[in-house]
Write an enzyme that holds these catalytic residues in place. Structure first.
Site, PDB file in Angstrom:
ATOM      1  N   CYS A 121       0.860  -1.181   0.000  1.00 45.33           N
ATOM      2  CA  CYS A 121       0.000   0.000   0.000  1.00 45.33           C
ATOM      3  C   CYS A 121       0.898   1.232   0.000  1.00 45.33           C
ATOM      4  O   CYS A 121       2.119   1.138   0.127  1.00 45.33           O
ATOM      5  CB  CYS A 121      -0.906  -0.006   1.223  1.00 45.33           C
TER       6      CYS A 121
ATOM      7  N   HIS B  92       5.725  -5.177   8.595  1.00 43.71           N
ATOM      8  CA  HIS B  92       5.739  -6.567   9.035  1.00 43.71           C
ATOM      9  C   HIS B  92       5.994  -7.525   7.875  1.00 43.71           C
ATOM     10  O   HIS B  92       5.092  -8.185   7.371  1.00 43.71           O
ATOM     11  CB  HIS B  92       4.418  -6.908   9.731  1.00 43.71           C
TER      12      HIS B  92
ATOM     13  N   GLU C  11       0.599  -0.670  16.168  1.00 44.53           N
ATOM     14  CA  GLU C  11      -0.240   0.491  15.847  1.00 44.53           C
ATOM     15  C   GLU C  11      -1.115   0.879  17.031  1.00 44.53           C
ATOM     16  O   GLU C  11      -1.298   2.067  17.313  1.00 44.53           O
ATOM     17  CB  GLU C  11      -1.119   0.197  14.625  1.00 44.53           C
TER      18      GLU C  11
ATOM     19  N   ASN D  94      -3.260  -6.961   8.742  1.00 39.23           N
ATOM     20  CA  ASN D  94      -4.062  -6.949   7.518  1.00 39.23           C
ATOM     21  C   ASN D  94      -3.951  -8.273   6.761  1.00 39.23           C
ATOM     22  O   ASN D  94      -4.906  -8.708   6.118  1.00 39.23           O
ATOM     23  CB  ASN D  94      -3.691  -5.747   6.634  1.00 39.23           C
TER      24      ASN D  94
END
Length: 322
Positions: A19, A48, A133, A232
């Site tokens: 992304c 990650h 996060e 994700n």
């Protein structure tokens, strides 16, 4: 005579992989190395993915867990996941040069939490305990000012001082469907709760989950290229299972694939988490071609054209130059 290869259709999700926030973070480290020379220190994994980390290590990046591992003359980059405010404060105290590679969409959540806190609201954060996060987001305000929930059951157990003075934010890499359920539970229990001005779950997470939903139906097996500590990526595996893939699993690379288990696999759904480089997907396809008569079908839901600018980076002080 060599027997004919078994046919295998690989249905490839698009969008997949990197992304804009991940790409920006990697470019920050590479540009810092190019402008200053090695070593450049990076607090925690920049993203990650071990492949990315090892590539950056080969260029001269040194990954550390905490700032006390960075020498006084070091340049340090903070990871894309974001950090508590105490981290840059400590860097300034030690007069370290630093660059913040926090994804701008994570930074948006940080400012959101700060805004609610300054307005006197208790913030409820939907996220996974222990994820970098989440630690970074909760660390933007005084300890105890943010309450963490992961599930609908957590919402039912939640104890707040004033149910009329609440706001919620979310981790950017959550399951869209699961998070909607938690948000609904919060709104039902606390009708006055304020939400984010715009969706906190990032565009890339949403797009990849929707693409996965489109390809997983009818798949004999779904493979997601990513890391076990990548939120994700793990959510993509969950989506595949929920949407009807007979089997779904996470792999770090083609080396993790058990090809002996492919006896009845004719349709393979393939995607990659937002921190997994495209080369790892290409290696999976190449390894499959060695063993099967492969047909690749790409299912594209949306074209992503989001980019984030690399900020001005610190320059090593002349006295410290090699």
């Amino acid at each position: 005579m060599t027997p004919p290869k078994q046919p295998l259709t690989i249905v490839l999700a698009s969008p997949r992989g990197f992304c804009a926030g991940v790409d920006r973070a990697i470019q920050i480290v590479k540009q810092a190395l190019a402008e200053n020379g090695p070593p450049i220190y990076v607090r925690h994994e920049i993203v990650h993915n071990r492949h990315v980390v090892e590539e950056l290590e080969s260029l001269g990046a040194v990954f550390v867990e905490e700032l006390d591992q960075v020498p006084e003359d070091g340049i340090v980059v903070f990871s894309a996941h974001g950090v508590p405010k105490s981290v840059p404060e400590e860097a300034k105290r030690r007069r370290l040069l630093f660059a913040d590679a926090t994804c701008p969409l994570v930074s948006k959540v940080h400012r959101e939490v700060e805004r609610h806190h300054k307005a006197g609201l208790t913030v409820i954060l939907i996220g996974h305990a222990g994820h970098p996060e989440v630690i970074g987001t909760m660390g933007q305000v005084a300890e105890g000012s943010v309450l963490l929930v992961e599930t609908v059951e957590d919402v039912a157990r939640l104890e707040v001082v004033d149910p009329e003075r609440l706001a919620f934010s979310t981790q950017t890499t959550l399951s869209v469907l699961d998070t909607a359920g938690v948000v609904q539970a919060l709104k039902e229990r606390f009708p006055a709760i304020e939400g984010p001005r715009n969706e906190d779950i990032c565009y890339a997470t949403t797009n990849r989950q929707q693409a996965m939903a489109a390809i997983a139906k009818g798949a004999d097996l779904t493979l997601v290229v990513g890391a076990p500590n990548s939120s994700n990526s793990m959510r993509l595996v969950e989506v595949a299972k929920r949407e009807g893939s007979r089997r779904a699993q996470l792999i770090r690379s083609a080396a993790d694939i058990d090809w002996n288990s492919f006896g009845d696999v004719r349709r393979l759904a393939l995607s990659a988490g937002a921190s997994a480089p495209e080369v790892l997907v290409e290696q999976v396809i190449a390894a499959a071609r060695d063993r099967f008569d492969v047909t690749v079908e790409e299912v594209k839901l949306v074209d992503e054209n989001v980019t984030f600018r690399v900020p001005p980076l610190p320059k090593r002080r002349p006295a410290q130059a090699a």
